[in-house]
Structures are given as C-alpha cells and as structure tokens.
Design a protein around this motif. Structure first.
Motif, PDB file in Angstrom:
ATOM      1  N   ALA A 266       0.829  -1.201   0.000  1.00 38.63           N
ATOM      2  CA  ALA A 266       0.000   0.000   0.000  1.00 38.63           C
ATOM      3  C   ALA A 266       0.869   1.259   0.000  1.00 38.63           C
ATOM      4  O   ALA A 266       0.591   2.232  -0.714  1.00 38.63           O
ATOM      5  CB  ALA A 266      -0.928   0.003   1.209  1.00 38.63           C
ATOM      6  N   ALA A 267       1.935   1.239   0.795  1.00 37.70           N
ATOM      7  CA  ALA A 267       2.833   2.392   0.846  1.00 37.70           C
ATOM      8  C   ALA A 267       3.527   2.602  -0.496  1.00 37.70           C
ATOM      9  O   ALA A 267       3.648   3.739  -0.972  1.00 37.70           O
ATOM     10  CB  ALA A 267       3.869   2.194   1.948  1.00 37.70           C
ATOM     11  N   ARG A 268       3.959   1.518  -1.113  1.00 39.64           N
ATOM     12  CA  ARG A 268       4.647   1.625  -2.415  1.00 39.64           C
ATOM     13  C   ARG A 268       3.703   2.158  -3.485  1.00 39.64           C
ATOM     14  O   ARG A 268       4.112   2.899  -4.380  1.00 39.64           O
ATOM     15  CB  ARG A 268       5.182   0.252  -2.834  1.00 39.64           C
ATOM     16  CG  ARG A 268       6.327  -0.255  -1.975  1.00 39.64           C
ATOM     17  CD  ARG A 268       6.726  -1.663  -2.384  1.00 39.64           C
ATOM     18  NE  ARG A 268       7.365  -1.666  -3.690  1.00 39.64           N
ATOM     19  CZ  ARG A 268       7.160  -2.597  -4.614  1.00 39.64           C
ATOM     20  NH1 ARG A 268       6.293  -3.573  -4.386  1.00 39.64           N
ATOM     21  NH2 ARG A 268       7.799  -2.533  -5.770  1.00 39.64           N
ATOM     22  N   ALA A 269       2.419   1.765  -3.400  1.00 37.55           N
ATOM     23  CA  ALA A 269       1.448   2.200  -4.401  1.00 37.55           C
ATOM     24  C   ALA A 269       0.867   3.576  -4.099  1.00 37.55           C
ATOM     25  O   ALA A 269       0.174   4.160  -4.937  1.00 37.55           O
ATOM     26  CB  ALA A 269       0.319   1.175  -4.499  1.00 37.55           C
ATOM     27  N   GLY A 270       1.114   4.089  -2.895  1.00 34.24           N
ATOM     28  CA  GLY A 270       0.589   5.390  -2.518  1.00 34.24           C
ATOM     29  C   GLY A 270      -0.889   5.368  -2.174  1.00 34.24           C
ATOM     30  O   GLY A 270      -1.563   6.396  -2.304  1.00 34.24           O
ATOM     31  N   HIS A 271      -1.392   4.199  -1.713  1.00 34.45           N
ATOM     32  CA  HIS A 271      -2.809   4.080  -1.347  1.00 34.45           C
ATOM     33  C   HIS A 271      -2.957   3.981   0.169  1.00 34.45           C
ATOM     34  O   HIS A 271      -2.135   3.343   0.845  1.00 34.45           O
ATOM     35  CB  HIS A 271      -3.439   2.845  -1.992  1.00 34.45           C
ATOM     36  CG  HIS A 271      -3.531   2.912  -3.478  1.00 34.45           C
ATOM     37  ND1 HIS A 271      -4.044   4.000  -4.153  1.00 34.45           N
ATOM     38  CD2 HIS A 271      -3.172   2.016  -4.433  1.00 34.45           C
ATOM     39  CE1 HIS A 271      -3.998   3.780  -5.443  1.00 34.45           C
ATOM     40  NE2 HIS A 271      -3.472   2.591  -5.651  1.00 34.45           N
ATOM     41  N   ARG A 272      -4.032   4.555   0.682  1.00 38.23           N
ATOM     42  CA  ARG A 272      -4.321   4.445   2.111  1.00 38.23           C
ATOM     43  C   ARG A 272      -5.207   3.223   2.338  1.00 38.23           C
ATOM     44  O   ARG A 272      -6.335   3.167   1.863  1.00 38.23           O
ATOM     45  CB  ARG A 272      -5.026   5.712   2.610  1.00 38.23           C
ATOM     46  CG  ARG A 272      -4.177   6.965   2.541  1.00 38.23           C
ATOM     47  CD  ARG A 272      -4.899   8.146   3.153  1.00 38.23           C
ATOM     48  NE  ARG A 272      -5.161   7.935   4.579  1.00 38.23           N
ATOM     49  CZ  ARG A 272      -5.816   8.807   5.340  1.00 38.23           C
ATOM     50  NH1 ARG A 272      -6.287   9.930   4.806  1.00 38.23           N
ATOM     51  NH2 ARG A 272      -6.021   8.548   6.620  1.00 38.23           N
ATOM     52  N   VAL A 273      -4.663   2.256   3.037  1.00 38.80           N
ATOM     53  CA  VAL A 273      -5.400   1.041   3.379  1.00 38.80           C
ATOM     54  C   VAL A 273      -5.187   0.775   4.868  1.00 38.80           C
ATOM     55  O   VAL A 273      -4.044   0.755   5.345  1.00 38.80           O
ATOM     56  CB  VAL A 273      -4.925  -0.174   2.554  1.00 38.80           C
ATOM     57  CG1 VAL A 273      -5.650  -1.441   2.996  1.00 38.80           C
ATOM     58  CG2 VAL A 273      -5.149   0.075   1.057  1.00 38.80           C
TER      59      VAL A 273
END
Length: 226
Positions: free
Chosen positions: A83-90
């Motif tokens: 999630a951090a690598r993709a820039g998404h908040r999960v």
C-alpha cells in the motif's frame, strides 16, 4: 458454465514476503468480479484474508475507504508495504476473519479465504494458513457465511471465491439462510496448483475428485444484503 481462466487483471507491482500467498488464478477471478462491482469513492470496502493486499489495493485505486485483514503477520506487513509503495491508504489489521472489525458495516466485502481440503487440522502458523481449511475445505467459508450479513450495509455485497470441491451449493444455501441473496457470479477451470497436486491421491480417495479429473473449478459467489 465453466470457462478457462481469463487473462490476468492488472494488479500493479506487488511484493510478497516468503510464506505470503501471492496472487494466483483465484485472485484474478475475484479481481474481475470486484471490478465489475465498481467500487467507488465514499464506499467502505473490506478485504478478508488479504494476503499480498492485491484486492485491497485494487479497490483503493477507486478512492474507496479500504480495510484489509489477515491472520498472518507477514501478510499484514506485506499489505502495508504494498500500500505504501502504491501510494494508497489502506487500514491493515491483523486478526481472524472479520473479528477486528466486529460491529462495523461495509458496502463491499471481498474474500479469498483458505479453502483447500486438508487431511489434518489447519495450523496456526506457517504458509499453510493461507490455504488449508479442514477436511471439507470449509472451516473459514462457513464462518464467513455466518457473519457476512451483519457486516454488510443494506444493499451491500459480498464477493467470495473458493474451489468447487468445497461445494458452491452449500455456500449459496448458507448465505441464503443468513438473509442474503446469493448466486454464482463467475466460474473458471484451472490446472491444479502445487498444493492440490500433492494431495491428488488423498482427494481421489475421499471421492472429491475422479480418477481422470485434471483441473480445478474456481467459483465466485456474489451475495447481497436486501
């Protein structure tokens, strides 16, 4: 009608720690069902048994508020890193099925739980927790069926993938009995993976597979809360 597996869904660049379930044919079949459902900004989405976080991140691309759960510490770490690598908040939680979000409701729940029949009881640790599910392969499935209704908003949807060996009709019956409207949303026939291949003699001895069966049917169940 069963079809061969369709081309893989673009799940982005995912990284998995050793022992974490990497996306396979069942992940892609469920991902296509998730795309067809159309998660959108403002929706609350839950990914149960998230593994690498592939489905959670796919839902997060739409701007949905996504929570992801896995009992494996390595899976939780893997999903957080992806999630951090993709820039998404999960929001990634460690726990047993829907336990960590007890009392919350979601517009959409997706789950690729353990469903492989196993001659021994499921272990509490190790990579096997991602696939071993008891003698009938239903240890996690039955619990998801029992709790999905209360975890969904009205008109909320559950998307659940598992092997045809576990009995799609039983899943439909359990979900219907819980108050959901359930139907098969997708099927695919795929070659046996490494785990199933090693268990072929045992599965055939139990009558779960015929002597000439050389593929496994995967089924996606869609259940909606009225």
């Amino acid at each position: 009608m069963t079809t061969t597996a369709a081309p893989p869904v673009d799940l982005g660049r995912l990284w998995t720690l050793p022992g974490v379930y990497a996306p396979q044919a069942d992940t892609h079949l469920l991902a296509r069902a998730l795309q067809a459902e159309g998660p959108a900004a403002g929706m609350d989405v839950l990914d149960v048994c998230t593994g690498s976080g592939a489905l959670a991140l796919l839902a997060a691309r739409s701007g949905a508020r996504v929570s992801a759960i896995d009992i494996s510490r390595r899976a939780v770490l893997t999903t957080r890193l992806n999630a951090a690598r993709a820039g998404h908040r999960v929001r990634v939680l460690r726990g047993d099925l829907t336990g960590p979000v007890l009392g919350r409701r979601f517009h959409l729940i997706v789950s690729n739980p353990p469903y492989v029949p196993a001659p021994q009881a499921p272990r509490a640790h190790g990579p096997q927790v991602a696939w071993d599910a008891g003698l009938r392969g239903r240890q996690a499935l039955d619990r998801i069926c029992a709790h999905a209704h209360d975890a969904l908003h009205p008109n909320g949807v559950l998307l659940l993938v598992h092997s045809g060996l576990c009995g799609a009709e039983e899943t439909l019956a359990r979900l219907t009995a819980s108050g959901l409207r359930a139907a098969v949303a997708g099927r695919a026939s795929v070659p046996f993976g490494p785990v199933m291949t090693t268990r072929l003699p045992w599965l055939r001895a139990r009558g779960l597979l015929g002597p000439r069966d050389d593929t496994e049917e995967l089924v996606v169940i869609r259940a909606e809360r009225p």
